[in-house]
Design an enzyme around this catalytic site. Structure first.
Site, PDB file in Angstrom:
ATOM      1  N   GLU A  58       0.830  -1.200   0.000  1.00  0.00           N
ATOM      2  CA  GLU A  58       0.000   0.000   0.000  1.00  0.00           C
ATOM      3  C   GLU A  58       0.865   1.250   0.000  1.00  0.00           C
ATOM      4  O   GLU A  58       1.847   1.327   0.749  1.00  0.00           O
ATOM      5  CB  GLU A  58      -0.909   0.046   1.244  1.00  0.00           C
ATOM      6  CG  GLU A  58      -2.225  -0.659   1.069  1.00  0.00           C
ATOM      7  CD  GLU A  58      -2.164  -2.098   1.524  1.00  0.00           C
ATOM      8  OE1 GLU A  58      -1.068  -2.691   1.525  1.00  0.00           O
ATOM      9  OE2 GLU A  58      -3.238  -2.632   1.875  1.00  0.00           O
ATOM     10  N   LYS A 231      -6.987  -4.927 -23.596  1.00  0.00           N
ATOM     11  CA  LYS A 231      -7.534  -4.586 -24.918  1.00  0.00           C
ATOM     12  C   LYS A 231      -6.386  -4.587 -25.948  1.00  0.00           C
ATOM     13  O   LYS A 231      -5.533  -5.459 -25.921  1.00  0.00           O
ATOM     14  CB  LYS A 231      -8.264  -3.252 -24.886  1.00  0.00           C
ATOM     15  CG  LYS A 231      -9.431  -3.217 -23.885  1.00  0.00           C
ATOM     16  CD  LYS A 231     -10.327  -2.030 -24.114  1.00  0.00           C
ATOM     17  CE  LYS A 231     -11.533  -2.020 -23.192  1.00  0.00           C
ATOM     18  NZ  LYS A 231     -11.290  -1.505 -21.857  1.00  0.00           N
TER      19      LYS A 231
HETATM   20  N1  DSN Z   1     -16.100  -3.918 -21.779  1.00  0.00           N
HETATM   21  C1  DSN Z   1     -15.329  -3.082 -22.663  1.00  0.00           C
HETATM   22  C2  DSN Z   1     -15.837  -3.107 -24.050  1.00  0.00           C
HETATM   23  O1  DSN Z   1     -16.064  -4.188 -24.539  1.00  0.00           O
HETATM   24  O2  DSN Z   1     -15.986  -2.085 -24.702  1.00  0.00           O
HETATM   25  C3  DSN Z   1     -15.181  -1.703 -22.161  1.00  0.00           C
HETATM   26  O3  DSN Z   1     -14.756  -1.699 -20.870  1.00  0.00           O
END
Ligand code: DSN
Length: 434
Positions: A58, A231
């Site tokens: 932390e 992503k």
């Molecule tokens: N869940 C994601 C999407 O598919 O756009 C965004 O956080």
């Protein structure tokens, strides 16, 4: 990779081992076209599976509440330096557990409950945390909605300005989850400045396109930039926040605070919202940032958009309508408003055949969010596998065959599913081996 990859699980927990094998096969044999997914590299997976998962720390480097953090301090600083270099940012916080917690910290750092926030509703292509009513962001704050024109599917910045001048929100989100065009951060910044609003970009969906130079960087224009590390960035499931150090509105909104913008963000993340940072994930983020600084990554970012444009053109050639008339980004949204079948029907049929996307509202949609008229498809994962424009023609053919046979999909699904599995096996995605 030939050696057994999960030797201890294989011997000691056959159930989890078996599920990992099943997921690996699924990821190797399907067209992963969820726009927010890609493949984490071996380096990211190894870092996330490292002993850093054991450590509590932390606080921030040099100011921890637990002893024994000499090494974790170095790791967090490494991640921070690489992240700042990657985006040219003054400040970065790499501790948010994911994108939604990162966005929650943004609210805590610059707003008070009840403040007005301008953002795109989910139904228009925005994210849950941009003020959608079932999320904390719509419950605790007042969303002022803006979205693409229902006819053109594109944002009209004059309209955005009109809404902003009328409603005078304290913060404006420039960020989307399902919008196929480039955002003009400079125009957003002019609008925000006119009304003394904070401008916050959410680049979770498009960070690699910014790194690759295909989309402009919001960093010079925004007070804060929020992102995820997974992503298309291909890192671990995590979030990070970039920001200016000083708050240009300090004297107006925080006249008695002794903390600048960067400090308020850090305090909002910890101790405001989170406890111990996940250091194994920060290790994964650090190595993902290293790869994202490479020329190979820039080429990948550029190819994502080339592939999306090629796929969009191939589908339009086959008579399909796309929300916004095409794409300048990593995703496209098939618009089935004129069809008898729904977006949900189509995404289920596509998935049966091995094309994994999601049903999605389109601008001006009259169907409910539970069925929608659209399907959102993205190209980051296919690009990570090594696919290029030529392969997008094949993908368009499969999508077309599925949509033409929605009413008898069970008859043709096994054949298409096998074709797609054979096709995918010709490519090698990062981090994938049995
Ligand atoms: N869940 C994601 C999407 O598919 O756009 C965004 O956080």
């Amino acid at each position: 990779m030939s050696a057994e990859r999960y030797p201890h699980l294989k011997v000691n927990d056959a159930e989890v081992y078996d599920l990992i094998q099943q997921q690996t096969t699924y990821e190797q044999t399907t067209l992963k076209m969820i726009a927010s997914e890609s493949y984490a590299s071996y380096e990211v997976l190894e870092a996330c599976g490292s002993v850093f998962t054991n450590k509590y720390c932390e606080g921030y480097p040099g100011a921890r509440y637990y002893e024994g953090n000499e090494v974790t301090d170095q790791l967090e600083n490494l991640a921070r330096e690489r992240g700042k270099q990657l985006f040219g940012a003054e400040h970065i916080n790499v501790q948010p557990y994911s994108g939604s917690p990162a966005n929650q910290a943004v609210y805590r750092a610059i707003l008070k409950p009840g403040d007005k926030v301008m953002g795109m509703p989910v139904s228009e292509g925005g994210h849950l945390t941009h003020g959608w009513k079932v999320s904390f962001s719509g419950m605790d704050y007042v969303q002022i909605p803006y979205g693409p024109d229902p006819i053109t599917g594109k944002l009209d910045m004059n309209r955005v300005r009109e809404i902003a001048l009328q409603e005078r929100p304290k913060m404006i989100w420039a960020g989307t989850s399902a919008y196929p065009h480039i955002l003009n951060y400079s125009e957003f910044a002019d609008i925000a400045k006119e009304i003394d609003a904070y401008l916050v970009a959410d680049i979770a969906h498009i960070n690699a396109l910014i790194i690759a130079g295909v989309h402009p960087s919001p960093v010079p224009y925004c007070d804060i930039v929020s992102s995820t590390a997974h992503k298309m960035l291909r890192g671990p499931r995590a979030g990070f926040l970039l920001s200016k150090i000083e708050d240009r509105y300090q004297s107006k909104y925080f006249p008695t605070s002794k903390f600048n913008l960067a400090q308020r963000i850090d305090r909002a993340v910890f101790p405001g919202l989170q406890g111990g940072p996940h250091m194994h994930i920060i290790a994964g983020m650090a190595t993902a940032f290293k790869f994202a600084l490479s020329d190979e990554f820039k080429a990948y970012g550029q190819q994502i958009v080339k592939n999306a444009k090629a796929l969009a053109a191939a589908l339009m050639d086959r008579g399909y309508e796309l929300a916004g008339g095409g794409t300048d980004t990593h995703l496209l949204i098939l618009d089935f408003r004129k069809k008898e079948f729904t977006g949900k029907d189509a995404s289920k049929a596509l998935a049966k055949c091995g094309i994994i996307g999601n049903f999605n509202m389109v601008p001006g949609d009259t169907r409910s969010p539970f069925v929608t008229s659209g399907v959102r498809l993205g190209t980051p994962s296919l690009t990570s596998m090594g696919m290029k424009e030529n392969e997008m023609q094949k993908v368009a053919d499969w999508i077309d065959r599925v949509c033409c046979h929605i009413n008898n999909i069970d008859e043709i699904a096994p054949t298409i599913r096998q074709e797609i599995a054979d096709f995918c096996r010709q490519f090698k995605a990062p981090g994938m081996s049995e």
